[in-house]
Design an enzyme around this catalytic site. Structure first.
Site, PDB file in Angstrom:
ATOM      1  N   ASP A  33       0.853  -1.182   0.000  1.00  0.00           N
ATOM      2  CA  ASP A  33       0.000   0.000   0.000  1.00  0.00           C
ATOM      3  C   ASP A  33       0.897   1.242   0.000  1.00  0.00           C
ATOM      4  OD1 ASP A  33       0.972   0.151   2.652  1.00  0.00           O
ATOM      5  OD2 ASP A  33      -0.743  -0.951   3.382  1.00  0.00           O
ATOM      6  N   ASP A  35       1.491   5.125   1.535  1.00  0.00           N
ATOM      7  CA  ASP A  35       1.134   6.150   2.511  1.00  0.00           C
ATOM      8  C   ASP A  35       1.727   7.474   2.073  1.00  0.00           C
ATOM      9  OD1 ASP A  35      -0.214   4.483   4.503  1.00  0.00           O
ATOM     10  OD2 ASP A  35       1.756   3.559   4.740  1.00  0.00           O
ATOM     11  N   ASP A 109       9.297   4.070  13.064  1.00  0.00           N
ATOM     12  CA  ASP A 109       9.995   2.993  13.777  1.00  0.00           C
ATOM     13  C   ASP A 109      11.427   2.759  13.290  1.00  0.00           C
ATOM     14  OD1 ASP A 109       8.900   1.948  11.455  1.00  0.00           O
ATOM     15  OD2 ASP A 109       7.866   0.277  12.413  1.00  0.00           O
TER      16      ASP A 109
HETATM   17  P1  ATP Z   1       3.936  -3.065   5.310  1.00  0.00           P
HETATM   18  O1  ATP Z   1       2.761  -2.200   4.964  1.00  0.00           O
HETATM   19  O2  ATP Z   1       4.679  -3.606   4.166  1.00  0.00           O
HETATM   20  O3  ATP Z   1       3.620  -4.079   6.337  1.00  0.00           O
HETATM   21  P2  ATP Z   1       4.908  -0.588   6.407  1.00  0.00           P
HETATM   22  O4  ATP Z   1       6.280  -0.169   6.866  1.00  0.00           O
HETATM   23  O5  ATP Z   1       4.288   0.190   5.311  1.00  0.00           O
HETATM   24  O6  ATP Z   1       5.015  -2.111   6.049  1.00  0.00           O
HETATM   25  P3  ATP Z   1       2.611   0.175   7.920  1.00  0.00           P
HETATM   26  O7  ATP Z   1       2.010  -0.502   9.099  1.00  0.00           O
HETATM   27  O8  ATP Z   1       1.840   0.268   6.658  1.00  0.00           O
HETATM   28  O9  ATP Z   1       3.982  -0.590   7.664  1.00  0.00           O
HETATM   29  O10 ATP Z   1       3.054   1.625   8.413  1.00  0.00           O
HETATM   30  C1  ATP Z   1       3.471   2.644   7.537  1.00  0.00           C
HETATM   31  C2  ATP Z   1       4.602   3.443   8.167  1.00  0.00           C
HETATM   32  O11 ATP Z   1       4.170   4.027   9.397  1.00  0.00           O
HETATM   33  C3  ATP Z   1       5.837   2.649   8.547  1.00  0.00           C
HETATM   34  O12 ATP Z   1       6.699   2.470   7.454  1.00  0.00           O
HETATM   35  C4  ATP Z   1       6.449   3.499   9.629  1.00  0.00           C
HETATM   36  O13 ATP Z   1       7.134   4.600   9.097  1.00  0.00           O
HETATM   37  C5  ATP Z   1       5.215   4.019  10.357  1.00  0.00           C
HETATM   38  N1  ATP Z   1       4.824   3.100  11.450  1.00  0.00           N
HETATM   39  C6  ATP Z   1       3.958   2.070  11.397  1.00  0.00           C
HETATM   40  N2  ATP Z   1       3.821   1.449  12.564  1.00  0.00           N
HETATM   41  C7  ATP Z   1       4.634   2.107  13.413  1.00  0.00           C
HETATM   42  C8  ATP Z   1       4.926   1.971  14.808  1.00  0.00           C
HETATM   43  N3  ATP Z   1       4.371   0.987  15.522  1.00  0.00           N
HETATM   44  N4  ATP Z   1       5.802   2.844  15.345  1.00  0.00           N
HETATM   45  C9  ATP Z   1       6.354   3.838  14.617  1.00  0.00           C
HETATM   46  N5  ATP Z   1       6.109   4.018  13.325  1.00  0.00           N
HETATM   47  C10 ATP Z   1       5.264   3.182  12.713  1.00  0.00           C
HETATM   48 MG    MG Z   2       2.326  -0.041   4.544  1.00  0.00          MG
END
Ligand code: ATP
Ligand code: MG
Length: 402
Positions: A33, A35, A109
């Site tokens: 996805d 963001d 994170d």
């Molecule tokens: P994927 O969607 O492939 O699982 P992602 O890194 O995009 O991985 P998401 O849960 O979609 O994970 O979150 C988007 C972004 O938001 C992350 O890349 C990170 O920058 C931030 N983020 C998400 N969860 C956390 C958290 N628990 N603590 C701090 N930042 C976070």
């Molecule tokens: Mg994501």
């Protein structure tokens, strides 16, 4: 996502792709996805789009909708807002909610998740050496690891997950406190952990995620009964069953076949259930009831840490209890079982048990042959019965059995 980025830019705002989308593109993978992060407030974002909705109470986000796709747009958030969120004071000062892009980067994170793709000049903005870590295949938490894990223990699961997914190493300081802090997952709401479990095990790299989780003692926090059973295993098969089950889900996902959480949880909880059921059987309970009681007990215990929605826990229990009915190979009963909406998944589960050395392979072979005899393809379906298959199965029910 590009449409959103350009629209925001044209409206005079900063707009960046951020998080997993940037990371995955840089790794040459297809993002799950996208963001978007911006300096426009949620109200300003909403005003710039006709197809947008503000969601969330604590963290206000905007969802911009394109047909079935949703692009999540978040306003740069401040660190202060983060701290306030954890101070239990309840009231959120809106003044402090938003911040600069630098602040937004710091509250993320991992460094590899804090990269911003800037459409203004097609550059990647990197405040924390994320590009280097991406190149080196390293997961490094921003800030002091212990503090960051205490703020949000789910970050430990995310470390294990990304490490499994990308084959990255967890940088030493980020890795060091995990085992010791694993117990903090006990404070995370079970519904959130359910979401994380799905991400860990229904994403195509379940086997590797399972191994990482066990390595860091995180698995015991999610599935304490299973961990207990695996730790005391006297035969190989409990572990083999879990590994084979997870291997299967990975394979199915690689072939774009559906995977249901009901089957996944049935696999993960089978061993603790089996142990209880064995005891109950030894006390004289018939197998079917033993499985039923044991299932109730295991689920009741499990949902204390990881919630399982009823729409999945009900079919899961059926997969378990139907195992007892596979022993009835005489008379009308096999045909009746074949007509059960959960037959397919239960049969797949029987095969898994047989392959793991727990169930009788001859019994499994009998059911394979029986389906072929009835003109069904034992390998045909998935875990989910389709309308078509259901119709086919209902036919023998009306016919007198041989
Ligand atoms: P994927 O969607 O492939 O699982 P992602 O890194 O995009 O991985 P998401 O849960 O979609 O994970 O979150 C988007 C972004 O938001 C992350 O890349 C990170 O920058 C931030 N983020 C998400 N969860 C956390 C958290 N628990 N603590 C701090 N930042 C976070
Ligand atoms: Mg994501």
């Amino acid at each position: 996502a590009l449409k959103v980025l350009y629209r925001l830019k044209k409206s005079g705002y900063q707009a960046h792709l951020v998080g997993g989308g940037v990371r995955d593109l840089l790794l040459g993978r297809e993002p799950k996805d996208f963001d978007v992060a911006t300096d426009a407030t949620p109200e300003q974002v909403k005003a710039a789009f006709g197809n947008a909705r503000i969601i969330g109470r604590r963290f206000r986000l905007v969802h911009v909708r394109f047909g079935r796709e949703i692009i999540e747009v978040a306003t740069f958030r401040s660190m202060q807002f983060q701290q306030e969120k954890h101070s239990e004071e309840g009231m959120v000062l809106r003044d402090n909610e938003f911040g600069s892009i630098e602040e937004d980067a710091l509250r993320r994170d991992f460094t590899v998740n804090a990269l911003y793709y800037n459409i203004a000049d097609f550059s990647v903005i990197d405040y924390s050496n994320g590009m280097q870590d991406l190149e080196d295949g390293l997961l490094r938490l921003l800030g002091d690891p212990e503090t960051r894990y205490r703020e949000d223990p789910v970050r430990m699961l995310r470390a294990a997950r990304f490490s499994a997914k990308f084959g990255f190493n967890i940088e030493a300081a980020t890795e060091a406190p995990i085992t010791e802090l694993a117990h903090l997952l006990g404070d995370v709401p079970s519904a959130r952990l359910y979401e994380e479990v799905l991400k860990l095990f229904i994403s195509g790299y379940a086997v590797s995620a399972f191994k990482k989780l066990r390595h860091y003692d995180l698995f015991a926090q999610l599935f304490p009964q299973t961990e207990e059973a695996l730790a005391h295993e006297d035969h190989e098969f409990p572990l083999v069953l879990v590994l084979k089950g997870l291997e299967n889900t990975d394979k199915r996902l690689a072939q774009d076949k559906p995977v249901t959480p009901a089957f996944l949880f049935a696999v993960l909880l089978w061993e603790p259930l089996r142990r209880i059921a064995n005891e109950l059987e030894a006390e004289g309970l018939p197998l079917y009831q033993a499985l039923q009681h044991a299932g109730n007990r295991v689920v009741e215990e499990q949902v204390r840490c990881v919630a399982i929605p009823r729409r999945f826990s009900t079919p899961m229990r059926e997969i378990w209890t139907l195992q007892a009915r596979f022993h009835n190979t005489k008379g009308k009963r096999p045909l009746r079982l074949l007509a059960h909406p959960r037959f397919r998944a239960a049969y797949d589960f029987l095969l898994l048990r047989a392959e793991s050395g727990e169930a009788d392979p001859e019994l499994a072979a009998w059911w394979t042959a029986f389906q072929e005899q009835q003109g069904l393809d034992p390998k045909g379906g998935g875990n989910k019965p389709t309308g078509n298959r259901r119709r086919r199965r209902s036919r023998p029910r009306k016919r007198p059995a041989k």
